[in-house]
Motif scaffolding. Structure first.
Motif, PDB file in Angstrom:
ATOM      1  N   ARG A   1       6.091   8.110  -0.399  1.00 53.41           N
ATOM      2  CA  ARG A   1       7.096   7.109  -0.776  1.00 53.41           C
ATOM      3  C   ARG A   1       7.934   7.582  -1.917  1.00 53.41           C
ATOM      4  O   ARG A   1       9.105   7.349  -1.839  1.00 53.41           O
ATOM      5  CB  ARG A   1       6.403   5.834  -1.131  1.00 53.41           C
ATOM      6  CG  ARG A   1       7.471   4.602  -1.482  1.00 53.41           C
ATOM      7  CD  ARG A   1       7.487   4.517  -2.718  1.00 53.41           C
ATOM      8  NE  ARG A   1       8.113   3.265  -3.305  1.00 53.41           N
ATOM      9  CZ  ARG A   1       8.722   3.130  -4.521  1.00 53.41           C
ATOM     10  NH1 ARG A   1       8.365   4.021  -5.439  1.00 53.41           N
ATOM     11  NH2 ARG A   1       8.945   1.852  -4.860  1.00 53.41           N
ATOM     12  N   ASN A   2       7.446   8.252  -3.116  1.00 50.89           N
ATOM     13  CA  ASN A   2       7.938   8.629  -4.134  1.00 50.89           C
ATOM     14  C   ASN A   2       8.926   9.691  -3.771  1.00 50.89           C
ATOM     15  O   ASN A   2      10.199   9.917  -4.063  1.00 50.89           O
ATOM     16  CB  ASN A   2       7.344   9.169  -5.136  1.00 50.89           C
ATOM     17  CG  ASN A   2       6.383   8.212  -5.910  1.00 50.89           C
ATOM     18  OD1 ASN A   2       6.737   6.692  -5.762  1.00 50.89           O
ATOM     19  ND2 ASN A   2       5.435   8.374  -6.663  1.00 50.89           N
ATOM     20  N   GLU A   3       8.222  10.713  -2.738  1.00 49.33           N
ATOM     21  CA  GLU A   3       9.085  11.812  -2.334  1.00 49.33           C
ATOM     22  C   GLU A   3      10.267  11.350  -1.262  1.00 49.33           C
ATOM     23  O   GLU A   3      11.277  11.865  -1.491  1.00 49.33           O
ATOM     24  CB  GLU A   3       8.262  12.758  -1.388  1.00 49.33           C
ATOM     25  CG  GLU A   3       8.819  13.786  -0.497  1.00 49.33           C
ATOM     26  CD  GLU A   3       9.498  14.868  -1.373  1.00 49.33           C
ATOM     27  OE1 GLU A   3       9.507  14.804  -2.709  1.00 49.33           O
ATOM     28  OE2 GLU A   3      10.217  15.668  -0.688  1.00 49.33           O
TER      29      GLU A   3
ATOM     30  N   TRP B   1       6.758  15.858   3.549  1.00 51.66           N
ATOM     31  CA  TRP B   1       5.824  14.812   3.364  1.00 51.66           C
ATOM     32  C   TRP B   1       4.354  15.412   3.016  1.00 51.66           C
ATOM     33  O   TRP B   1       4.234  16.561   3.708  1.00 51.66           O
ATOM     34  CB  TRP B   1       5.838  14.310   4.786  1.00 51.66           C
ATOM     35  CG  TRP B   1       7.033  13.454   5.341  1.00 51.66           C
ATOM     36  CD1 TRP B   1       7.775  13.631   6.465  1.00 51.66           C
ATOM     37  CD2 TRP B   1       7.901  12.308   4.597  1.00 51.66           C
ATOM     38  NE1 TRP B   1       8.680  12.670   6.240  1.00 51.66           N
ATOM     39  CE2 TRP B   1       8.854  11.973   5.316  1.00 51.66           C
ATOM     40  CE3 TRP B   1       7.568  11.881   3.303  1.00 51.66           C
ATOM     41  CZ2 TRP B   1       9.681  11.177   4.955  1.00 51.66           C
ATOM     42  CZ3 TRP B   1       8.620  10.962   2.754  1.00 51.66           C
ATOM     43  CH2 TRP B   1       9.519  10.754   3.627  1.00 51.66           C
ATOM     44  N   LYS B   2       3.634  14.811   2.491  1.00 54.02           N
ATOM     45  CA  LYS B   2       2.221  15.271   2.250  1.00 54.02           C
ATOM     46  C   LYS B   2       1.160  14.598   2.974  1.00 54.02           C
ATOM     47  O   LYS B   2       0.060  15.112   3.037  1.00 54.02           O
ATOM     48  CB  LYS B   2       2.018  15.202   0.817  1.00 54.02           C
ATOM     49  CG  LYS B   2       2.851  16.127  -0.089  1.00 54.02           C
ATOM     50  CD  LYS B   2       2.109  16.549  -1.366  1.00 54.02           C
ATOM     51  CE  LYS B   2       2.713  17.541  -2.227  1.00 54.02           C
ATOM     52  NZ  LYS B   2       3.985  16.801  -2.816  1.00 54.02           N
TER      53      LYS B   2
ATOM     54  N   VAL C   1       0.791  -1.286  -0.077  1.00 59.45           N
ATOM     55  CA  VAL C   1      -0.015   0.102   0.125  1.00 59.45           C
ATOM     56  C   VAL C   1       0.906   1.333  -0.017  1.00 59.45           C
ATOM     57  O   VAL C   1       0.706   2.159  -0.927  1.00 59.45           O
ATOM     58  CB  VAL C   1      -0.871   0.012   1.040  1.00 59.45           C
ATOM     59  CG1 VAL C   1      -1.626   1.509   1.268  1.00 59.45           C
ATOM     60  CG2 VAL C   1      -2.019  -1.144   1.084  1.00 59.45           C
ATOM     61  N   LEU C   2       1.827   1.222   0.880  1.00 66.07           N
ATOM     62  CA  LEU C   2       3.100   2.415   1.067  1.00 66.07           C
ATOM     63  C   LEU C   2       3.689   2.810  -0.528  1.00 66.07           C
ATOM     64  O   LEU C   2       3.948   3.934  -0.775  1.00 66.07           O
ATOM     65  CB  LEU C   2       3.855   2.352   2.033  1.00 66.07           C
ATOM     66  CG  LEU C   2       3.040   2.394   3.590  1.00 66.07           C
ATOM     67  CD1 LEU C   2       3.992   1.929   4.712  1.00 66.07           C
ATOM     68  CD2 LEU C   2       2.595   3.776   3.601  1.00 66.07           C
TER      69      LEU C   2
ATOM     70  N   PHE D   1      15.941  11.329  -0.851  1.00 65.06           N
ATOM     71  CA  PHE D   1      17.158  10.671  -0.538  1.00 65.06           C
ATOM     72  C   PHE D   1      18.384  10.834  -1.640  1.00 65.06           C
ATOM     73  O   PHE D   1      19.657  11.165  -1.470  1.00 65.06           O
ATOM     74  CB  PHE D   1      17.109   9.327  -0.256  1.00 65.06           C
ATOM     75  CG  PHE D   1      18.204   8.503  -0.047  1.00 65.06           C
ATOM     76  CD1 PHE D   1      18.761   8.452   1.086  1.00 65.06           C
ATOM     77  CD2 PHE D   1      18.915   7.589  -1.110  1.00 65.06           C
ATOM     78  CE1 PHE D   1      20.234   7.954   1.169  1.00 65.06           C
ATOM     79  CE2 PHE D   1      20.456   6.980  -0.771  1.00 65.06           C
ATOM     80  CZ  PHE D   1      20.588   7.392   0.366  1.00 65.06           C
ATOM     81  N   LEU D   2      17.647  10.519  -2.985  1.00 61.38           N
ATOM     82  CA  LEU D   2      18.690  10.483  -4.071  1.00 61.38           C
ATOM     83  C   LEU D   2      19.033  12.132  -4.352  1.00 61.38           C
ATOM     84  O   LEU D   2      20.357  12.038  -4.842  1.00 61.38           O
ATOM     85  CB  LEU D   2      17.878  10.022  -5.276  1.00 61.38           C
ATOM     86  CG  LEU D   2      17.813   8.329  -5.142  1.00 61.38           C
ATOM     87  CD1 LEU D   2      16.943   8.070  -6.313  1.00 61.38           C
ATOM     88  CD2 LEU D   2      18.981   7.953  -5.182  1.00 61.38           C
ATOM     89  N   GLU D   3      18.339  12.690  -4.010  1.00 59.04           N
ATOM     90  CA  GLU D   3      18.874  14.107  -4.406  1.00 59.04           C
ATOM     91  C   GLU D   3      19.381  14.924  -3.181  1.00 59.04           C
ATOM     92  O   GLU D   3      19.714  16.260  -3.208  1.00 59.04           O
ATOM     93  CB  GLU D   3      17.301  15.193  -4.752  1.00 59.04           C
ATOM     94  CG  GLU D   3      16.826  14.842  -5.980  1.00 59.04           C
ATOM     95  CD  GLU D   3      15.331  15.320  -6.237  1.00 59.04           C
ATOM     96  OE1 GLU D   3      15.040  16.054  -5.650  1.00 59.04           O
ATOM     97  OE2 GLU D   3      14.689  15.160  -7.460  1.00 59.04           O
TER      98      GLU D   3
END
Ligand code: CO8
Length: 261
Positions: free
Chosen positions: A243-245, A258-259, A236-237, A250-252
């Protein structure tokens, strides 16, 4: 104030995502009267609907957490009254509260007080805290989960010592048996609980919610069912914006925003 304190309770916040609920009946050692439990359940029901509340700190202040059920109230109840009473439903509201509860325990947490502590997700104890289920001294037994949650937390032998002999655990013993997460100086107990709650309040809300749900299910279902439930929450997550953010930030190499979606 958006939250108004009910009988025997103080409420503060939410601040930084944390609502503090304080048991406040010093003249009765914070005994958990039915009106107090009703007020606690009402506050949690309001907090459940409030997106500004991400975690709750539950405390009895720096002297006592709670001396258990209100014995003056209990004296007036016969079997029929106990059968029909409201308290099981009110404890149920605490048990089903979906956001994290961090308990800050100073002094005695006895009987229903210890049981209320065990409804919390994380327990911080002051070094002078004492935990017990002294109901046996009254000719009764724990009635708000003490025989079950205590046994899960500390194991059979220590649970039997408390429940059958009415002996207490010190804060250090509560730590070594796993009843509490940390022991700190008494005056650091509430601040530490707030720091931990604020840290949780700053995480992705849906992940926090489904993580709490998954851990609590470990007390309810066999391992295979618990693993399936964890997997479902995990899947679900994967469908959430947060999760995309989380991965993207992290990569950026930046902090996530968080929304709650
Ligand atoms: N209920 C009502 N009043 C209380 C309670 C209580 N549980 N505990 C203390 N008080 C009152 C005392 O009567 C006293 O009042 P007063 O000043 O008018 O005489 C005042 O608080 C101060 O008490 P003490 O003088 O005893 O204070 P101490 O600091 O010396 O001792 C203790 C503190 C150790 C906490 C002691 O008060 C004590 O042992 N209290 C009773 C503890 C107990 O037996 N708890 C278990 C109760 S049974 C229970 O919790 C079952 C829960 C079931 C829930 C079911 C839900 C479905």
């Amino acid at each position: 104030p958006r939250y108004s304190a009910a009988e025997g309770l103080q409420v503060a916040g939410p601040e930084a995502g944390v609502l503090e609920i304080r048991l406040d009946r010093p003249q009765a050692r914070n005994a958990l009267s039915t009106p107090l439990l009703r007020g606690l359940a009402a506050l949690l029901e309001q907090a459940e609907r409030d997106d500004d509340v991400r975690a709750v700190v539950l405390t009895g202040g720096d002297k006592v957490f709670a001396a258990g059920a209100d014995l003056a109230e209990m004296a007036a109840k016969d079997m029929q009254a106990v059968l029909l009473e409201e308290r099981p439903r009110l404890f149920g509201v605490v048990a089903r509260f979906p956001k994290p509860i961090v308990a800050a325990v100073c002094g005695y947490a006895l009987g229903g007080g210890c049981e209320l502590v065990m409804h919390a997700d994380i327990v911080i104890a002051g070094e002078g805290a004492q935990f017990g289920q002294p109901e046996i001294n009254l000719g009764i037994i724990p009635g708000a989960g003490g025989t079950q949650r205590l046994t899960h937390a500390v194991g059979k032998s220590v649970a039997m010592k408390l429940v059958l002999a009415g002996e207490f655990l010190t804060a250090a013993e509560a730590l070594s048996t796993g009843l509490v997460a940390e022991v700190v100086a008494d005056d650091a107990c509430i601040p530490r609980a707030h720091a931990l709650a604020q840290k949780i309040a700053a995480k992705a809300p849906l992940a926090v919610r489904l993580a709490k749900d998954a851990v609590l299910q470990s007390f309810e279902v066999p391992l295979s069912a618990g693993l399936a439930l964890e997997r479902r929450n995990f899947v679900v997550l994967a469908g959430t914006e947060d999760r995309n953010e989380g991965v993207k930030s992290f990569l950026e190499k930046r902090k996530p925003e968080w929304k709650g979606r």
